[in-house]
Design a protein around this motif. Sequence first.
Motif, PDB file in Angstrom:
ATOM      1  N   SER A  11      -5.538   4.144  12.815  1.00  0.00           N
ATOM      2  CA  SER A  11      -5.592   2.892  12.054  1.00  0.00           C
ATOM      3  C   SER A  11      -4.278   2.117  12.178  1.00  0.00           C
ATOM      4  O   SER A  11      -4.279   0.895  12.372  1.00  0.00           O
ATOM      5  CB  SER A  11      -5.903   3.184  10.585  1.00  0.00           C
ATOM      6  OG  SER A  11      -5.912   2.005   9.836  1.00  0.00           O
ATOM      7  N   VAL A  12      -3.142   2.823  12.094  1.00  0.00           N
ATOM      8  CA  VAL A  12      -1.834   2.175  12.232  1.00  0.00           C
ATOM      9  C   VAL A  12      -1.662   1.614  13.648  1.00  0.00           C
ATOM     10  O   VAL A  12      -1.166   0.491  13.826  1.00  0.00           O
ATOM     11  CB  VAL A  12      -0.700   3.170  11.900  1.00  0.00           C
ATOM     12  CG1 VAL A  12       0.655   2.574  12.279  1.00  0.00           C
ATOM     13  CG2 VAL A  12      -0.717   3.532  10.424  1.00  0.00           C
ATOM     14  N   LEU A  20      -3.116  -4.608   5.190  1.00  0.00           N
ATOM     15  CA  LEU A  20      -2.572  -3.735   6.221  1.00  0.00           C
ATOM     16  C   LEU A  20      -1.745  -2.615   5.602  1.00  0.00           C
ATOM     17  O   LEU A  20      -1.347  -2.677   4.440  1.00  0.00           O
ATOM     18  CB  LEU A  20      -1.707  -4.544   7.190  1.00  0.00           C
ATOM     19  CG  LEU A  20      -2.410  -5.686   7.934  1.00  0.00           C
ATOM     20  CD1 LEU A  20      -1.421  -6.419   8.830  1.00  0.00           C
ATOM     21  CD2 LEU A  20      -3.580  -5.169   8.763  1.00  0.00           C
ATOM     22  N   SER A  21      -1.462  -1.587   6.403  1.00  0.00           N
ATOM     23  CA  SER A  21      -0.684  -0.440   5.928  1.00  0.00           C
ATOM     24  C   SER A  21       0.766  -0.837   5.690  1.00  0.00           C
ATOM     25  O   SER A  21       1.272  -1.798   6.285  1.00  0.00           O
ATOM     26  CB  SER A  21      -0.750   0.697   6.945  1.00  0.00           C
ATOM     27  OG  SER A  21      -0.114   0.314   8.147  1.00  0.00           O
ATOM     28  N   LYS A  23      -3.977   0.565  15.679  1.00  0.00           N
ATOM     29  CA  LYS A  23      -4.816  -0.635  15.821  1.00  0.00           C
ATOM     30  C   LYS A  23      -4.130  -1.850  15.198  1.00  0.00           C
ATOM     31  O   LYS A  23      -4.172  -2.959  15.759  1.00  0.00           O
ATOM     32  CB  LYS A  23      -6.178  -0.408  15.182  1.00  0.00           C
ATOM     33  CG  LYS A  23      -7.081   0.543  15.963  1.00  0.00           C
ATOM     34  CD  LYS A  23      -8.423   0.715  15.270  1.00  0.00           C
ATOM     35  CE  LYS A  23      -9.335   1.628  16.090  1.00  0.00           C
ATOM     36  NZ  LYS A  23     -10.644   1.846  15.414  1.00  0.00           N
ATOM     37  N   GLU A  24      -3.503  -1.638  14.053  1.00  0.00           N
ATOM     38  CA  GLU A  24      -2.772  -2.735  13.417  1.00  0.00           C
ATOM     39  C   GLU A  24      -1.572  -3.162  14.266  1.00  0.00           C
ATOM     40  O   GLU A  24      -1.292  -4.361  14.411  1.00  0.00           O
ATOM     41  CB  GLU A  24      -2.314  -2.315  12.022  1.00  0.00           C
ATOM     42  CG  GLU A  24      -3.444  -2.077  11.035  1.00  0.00           C
ATOM     43  CD  GLU A  24      -2.963  -1.471   9.729  1.00  0.00           C
ATOM     44  OE1 GLU A  24      -3.794  -1.282   8.821  1.00  0.00           O
ATOM     45  OE2 GLU A  24      -1.757  -1.170   9.613  1.00  0.00           O
ATOM     46  N   THR A  77       2.877  -0.766   9.005  1.00  0.00           N
ATOM     47  CA  THR A  77       2.769  -1.935   9.885  1.00  0.00           C
ATOM     48  C   THR A  77       3.497  -3.130   9.292  1.00  0.00           C
ATOM     49  O   THR A  77       4.191  -3.875  10.005  1.00  0.00           O
ATOM     50  CB  THR A  77       1.294  -2.282  10.119  1.00  0.00           C
ATOM     51  OG1 THR A  77       0.606  -1.128  10.619  1.00  0.00           O
ATOM     52  CG2 THR A  77       1.166  -3.418  11.122  1.00  0.00           C
ATOM     53  N   ASN A 133      -7.099   9.955  11.898  1.00  0.00           N
ATOM     54  CA  ASN A 133      -7.699   8.643  11.635  1.00  0.00           C
ATOM     55  C   ASN A 133      -6.674   7.649  11.092  1.00  0.00           C
ATOM     56  O   ASN A 133      -6.708   6.460  11.430  1.00  0.00           O
ATOM     57  CB  ASN A 133      -8.865   8.792  10.641  1.00  0.00           C
ATOM     58  CG  ASN A 133     -10.045   9.531  11.260  1.00  0.00           C
ATOM     59  OD1 ASN A 133     -10.213   9.536  12.481  1.00  0.00           O
ATOM     60  ND2 ASN A 133     -10.863  10.160  10.419  1.00  0.00           N
ATOM     61  N   ASP A 134      -5.766   8.126  10.247  1.00  0.00           N
ATOM     62  CA  ASP A 134      -4.731   7.239   9.700  1.00  0.00           C
ATOM     63  C   ASP A 134      -3.799   6.747  10.797  1.00  0.00           C
ATOM     64  O   ASP A 134      -3.387   5.569  10.805  1.00  0.00           O
ATOM     65  CB  ASP A 134      -3.922   7.960   8.617  1.00  0.00           C
ATOM     66  CG  ASP A 134      -4.722   8.184   7.346  1.00  0.00           C
ATOM     67  OD1 ASP A 134      -5.745   7.480   7.168  1.00  0.00           O
ATOM     68  OD2 ASP A 134      -4.331   9.052   6.536  1.00  0.00           O
ATOM     69  N   GLN A 135      -3.447   7.641  11.723  1.00  0.00           N
ATOM     70  CA  GLN A 135      -2.571   7.243  12.825  1.00  0.00           C
ATOM     71  C   GLN A 135      -3.257   6.237  13.748  1.00  0.00           C
ATOM     72  O   GLN A 135      -2.639   5.269  14.194  1.00  0.00           O
ATOM     73  CB  GLN A 135      -2.145   8.484  13.626  1.00  0.00           C
ATOM     74  CG  GLN A 135      -1.177   9.386  12.879  1.00  0.00           C
ATOM     75  CD  GLN A 135      -0.891  10.674  13.632  1.00  0.00           C
ATOM     76  OE1 GLN A 135      -1.748  11.196  14.348  1.00  0.00           O
ATOM     77  NE2 GLN A 135       0.323  11.200  13.461  1.00  0.00           N
TER      78      GLN A 135
END
Length: 675
Positions: free
Chosen positions: A348-349, A398-399, A351-352, A402, A344-346
């Motif tokens: 999310s990155v 954002l992360s 998508k950003e 990113t 899920n974290d990957q």
Amino acid sequence: PKEAGNVAICKSCLKCLNVKKSRRGLISHLQVHENKNDEFKKVVQQHKEKKRNQLINGLNAVKKPNNKNNDQTEKYFQSVVAFVVEANLPFSIVEHKGFRQMIDTVDSFKVSKPLTRVHIRNEVESLGCMAKESIKAELNEKYFAITTDHWTSNANDNYSCLTAHWLDEENEDAEELEHAVLSFVVHDGQTTGEQIGQKFIEDFEKYNLNLDYVVAVVTDTTANMNTFGTYIMSKSVCHLYCIDYLLHLVALKAFDDSNLPGASNVMKRCREICHHFSKSTQASKKLKEQQLINYPTNVPKTILQYVATRWWSTYRMIEIILYLHPFITGLSSMGSIDIEPLTNDQVSVLKEMKQMLEPMDKCQKMLEGQKYVTISLIPMSIFKIEQTFCTTASNELLSDATRNLSRVMHDDLIQKRFGNTAERMFHNPVVIGARNRYTSLNPLHLAATALDPRMKNLSPFISSEEEKEEIWAHVLSSLITHTRKHNKDIAFTLASNLESNSVQLDDDNDDGFFAEINKSNADTMINVLAGNDEVSTISDNLEFVCANEIEFYRKLQAPDAIKTKPIAWWNQKSIRVKLPHLRSLAFKLLCVPATSAPSERLWSLAARILVKSRARLKPEIVEDLLFLKENGRITKKHLTTDRILPTVYEAVTDDEERKVIQELIDEMKQLESEL
């Protein structure tokens, strides 16, 4: 023997050739030995030159009346040649049993003799010669831009190409750019920048074209092309980088996991997923079936393998993986595929990253067009991309991965590609950085942008009023130089119009334009042109006229950016009358493409011709085929006879151009209002 007078013996292979009916076969046979014997080569070349001169003399000749049967036979022949060229078929197709059976079935022209591959090849060579002569006639005394690149075929031949792009100033109904193939030949020897430059000059000498009419040459940024740029600039030809290639180099930063700290090597995982589905036919089949279960009416998508040399490949790979992620996760949970999905974290990155790279992808696609004006869209595109990087880097929601990537890409954009455009975009001359690379936009880019009526306010990508005035000063200098070069024709036309009052200027938006250029000014121009006055007088008048044209142009309200085509805008009657000098300069600068995509497209077209089964095609035949496919409309324009010609050229529609530009324009308006 009795038949001795009907037989010719080849000096090279001692083969006996029958010449009882015709001697045409002798040249075909000599071509087999052309590269083995200098004497034979000379004979073949003399024959080709004679044939070429006959074609040139007959290019605009009126066709003589012929009887109906022969006319129908000729149309049948021309149609078959057009079919073979357009469909990328081997010439031997006309000798195929199935093809002849089909023709015999539908043949209403009663063709007396079946066609052979020799007939088709000879006709392609003849038409190719006509196409080249037509291009020479079309570009005579016209300004045009060039794109060039190199490509390696399946036969491992190194090809080089030249494409020409221009605007027809005399065509008042024109709305789009014209383009044509100038050269597509095998490049012998090394591909050093200097050798490429020498070959470039040779191609121009072949066409008897003047380098003074070359507005700019667009290439990629490889070392040899950079040296080539230095070579042609020594010949007073402007060299520009392909903007999409520069943006592609920036986008490559997103592919490196070291620029995404804390993202668990997300790009490496993406490559592993791509590799798995590209190598496993079973996994790929299951992925398609899973998509059809959920969306039975949609066409299933496949994983797009990342290719380092393909523009916007990084964004495309991320986009397709995000779309297929739910299906891959479902297959993995069922044990149908042997690969772990992204976390899920990957996701999310990714998508950003997709959101950050999307404006760059849109700009690259927009700038690849070759039928509409693109050079004036460059400053706005770079400004939009830089603003996206800055916004992403400062967004704390954002992360860290990113945000760090956006800073890396932003630094690469301003330090190695275009300079700090937020502070200053216009540099005259262009800035030269490390390894002799350009690290700013060329003044030509900004001058062309100013002459695009949609962009003439130079906002919001130029914020400083002082910098805007520098750009307009450069436009004025360019306009004076350009006008002086064509002084007699334009100045005399303007003076005649003013003297006879034969042209009525529109009352709207006049603002006293030409109020100071009265009859005495017109008399002064005519006296100078007749040799009755000092040369400096007309120089002063031309500078005065040029300055007034720019002032009037700047006062005009900018047209609607979506509905307006810059070429059509400059072709309005009132604009042609009021801004003749500026219109001429606009047509000169706006023809320059933003990218070298036209050359890339030519490689795609050549790859469909030079398939493995046709890898032995002679380079001259390949060039003729490309000329016919890309330049057929121009050949037809210069032929006075009614002839069927192959062509793959299609005019761009209004909807296509508006769709390409509308979204970016809307975003820029919103950004301008926020600023």
